[in-house]
Scaffold this active site. Structure first.
Site, PDB file in Angstrom:
ATOM      1  N   CYS A  32      55.494  31.679   7.913  1.00  0.00           N
ATOM      2  CA  CYS A  32      55.523  32.124   9.311  1.00  0.00           C
ATOM      3  C   CYS A  32      54.372  31.493  10.097  1.00  0.00           C
ATOM      4  O   CYS A  32      53.201  31.816   9.872  1.00  0.00           O
ATOM      5  CB  CYS A  32      55.445  33.650   9.352  1.00  0.00           C
ATOM      6  SG  CYS A  32      55.111  34.350  10.970  1.00  0.00           S
ATOM      7  N   CYS A  35      52.154  33.917  12.105  1.00  0.00           N
ATOM      8  CA  CYS A  35      51.304  34.691  11.193  1.00  0.00           C
ATOM      9  C   CYS A  35      50.018  33.923  10.882  1.00  0.00           C
ATOM     10  O   CYS A  35      48.915  34.488  10.874  1.00  0.00           O
ATOM     11  CB  CYS A  35      52.046  34.985   9.887  1.00  0.00           C
ATOM     12  SG  CYS A  35      53.553  35.950  10.072  1.00  0.00           S
TER      13      CYS A  35
END
Length: 325
Positions: A32, A35
């Site tokens: 991600c 993230c």
């Protein structure tokens, strides 16, 4: 060295939820991009604000800990969930450093306030009252009950409803004698009550806490505390009183006078954990009371254990990327 705790098991996370007043959980994935982008800001907050047993920052890899992600309905990353005393209180979705910082600094202010020393108060704003210490490493999962499905048979309509039993506030009977009549439940025609509690998710139920605060009076009309409780699991509806006599209980509990805490009027009900592993509903049959009276009184009920799956996890997706990136 990282100031956040990397979660490697459900048991580890449950233990932290019990030990630390506040827990901040960063649900992330290695693949991600957002993230990764917000990770330095999260670590900075963890470094600045972590306090032993007060504020704990955690990181949960959703690919490695799917059960935890499912339990809290996480389907997109990054998702940050803030817990207070084991209960989720706020969520920040997406890689928004300002929103995350504001939420975390707000809880840091709350964490600076003292805890209620004897466990018989409401504590900080938004806290849930419990009458005794939560069993380690389990969390208070009372909020998993489904309000619309609650049923309570043989209650006196002059007092509270089934929802009253799960009210998060401290019982009014503990407020220097200024009790409100609608703040507890009493039985009607005899001492028995039958409570049906459906849940929003599948639970592992470790134990219950039952609070009963009848006034200290020799009057024959004073209601009794519960003595015998029969428990049934995974019923689709409330049991009738005659029906309960024909169905074996999963467990029968007999409370003794010494089981009741003298300050909070709370008794701990330990369950045979192996028999309460995949619970979608509970029926509590309050069979009798601790005396010769004709009525029974219950002020609060709390449920402890682990919350399970609410829905299928589905396809994990990133928050913050444009389609096609």
């Amino acid at each position: 060295m990282s100031s956040s705790v990397h979660i490697t098991s459900k048991e580890q996370f449950s233990s932290l939820l019990t030990k630390s007043r506040f827990v901040v959980a960063d649900f992330y994935a290695d693949w991600c991009g957002p993230c990764t982008a917000i990770a330095p800001a999260y670590e900075q907050l963890a470094s600045q604000l972590s306090r032993p047993n007060r504020i704990t920052f955690t990181k949960i890899n959703v690919d490695q800990q799917q059960d935890i992600a499912k339990a809290y309905g996480v389907t997109a990353m990054p998702t940050f969930i803030i817990f207070e005393r084991g209960r989720p209180t706020s969520t920040v979705r997406g890689a928004d450093p300002k929103k995350l910082s504001d939420a975390v600094r707000k809880l840091a202010s709350e964490a600076s306030k003292p805890d209620d020393a004897d466990g018989s108060g409401e504590g900080s704003s938004g806290a849930v009252w419990i009458g005794a210490a939560a069993p380690k490493p389990y969390a208070d999962i009372t909020d998993q009950y489904e309000p619309k499905g609650l049923e309570l048979l043989n209650r006196d309509s002059e007092f509270g409803t089934a929802k009253t039993l799960f009210d998060p506030s401290k019982p009014s009977a503990l407020n220097n004698g200024k009790a409100k009549a609608a703040d507890w439940v009493e039985s009607d025609t005899d001492e028995q009550l039958m409570l049906f509690v459906p849940f929003k998710s599948t639970l592992k139920v470790h134990s219950l806490q039952v609070t009963s605060l009848p006034p200290a009076d020799d009057d024959d009309d004073v209601p009794m505390r519960p003595q015998t409780i029969q428990l049934y699991t995974n019923r689709s509806h409330v049991l009738g009183f005659d029906e309960a006599d024909d169905i074996p209980a999963v467990q029968t509990v007999t409370l003794q006078p010494e089981d009741w805490d003298s300050k909070t009027g709370t008794a701990k009900v330990d369950l045979r954990f192996v028999k309460f592993q995949r619970v979608t509903s509970l029926v509590l049959f309050f069979v009798d009371g601790d005396g010769d009276g004709e009525k029974l009184r219950v002020d609060r009920i709390r449920i402890f254990g682990e919350a399970g799956e609410k829905r299928e996890m589905g396809k994990l997706e990133k928050i913050g990327d444009e389609p096609g990136e």
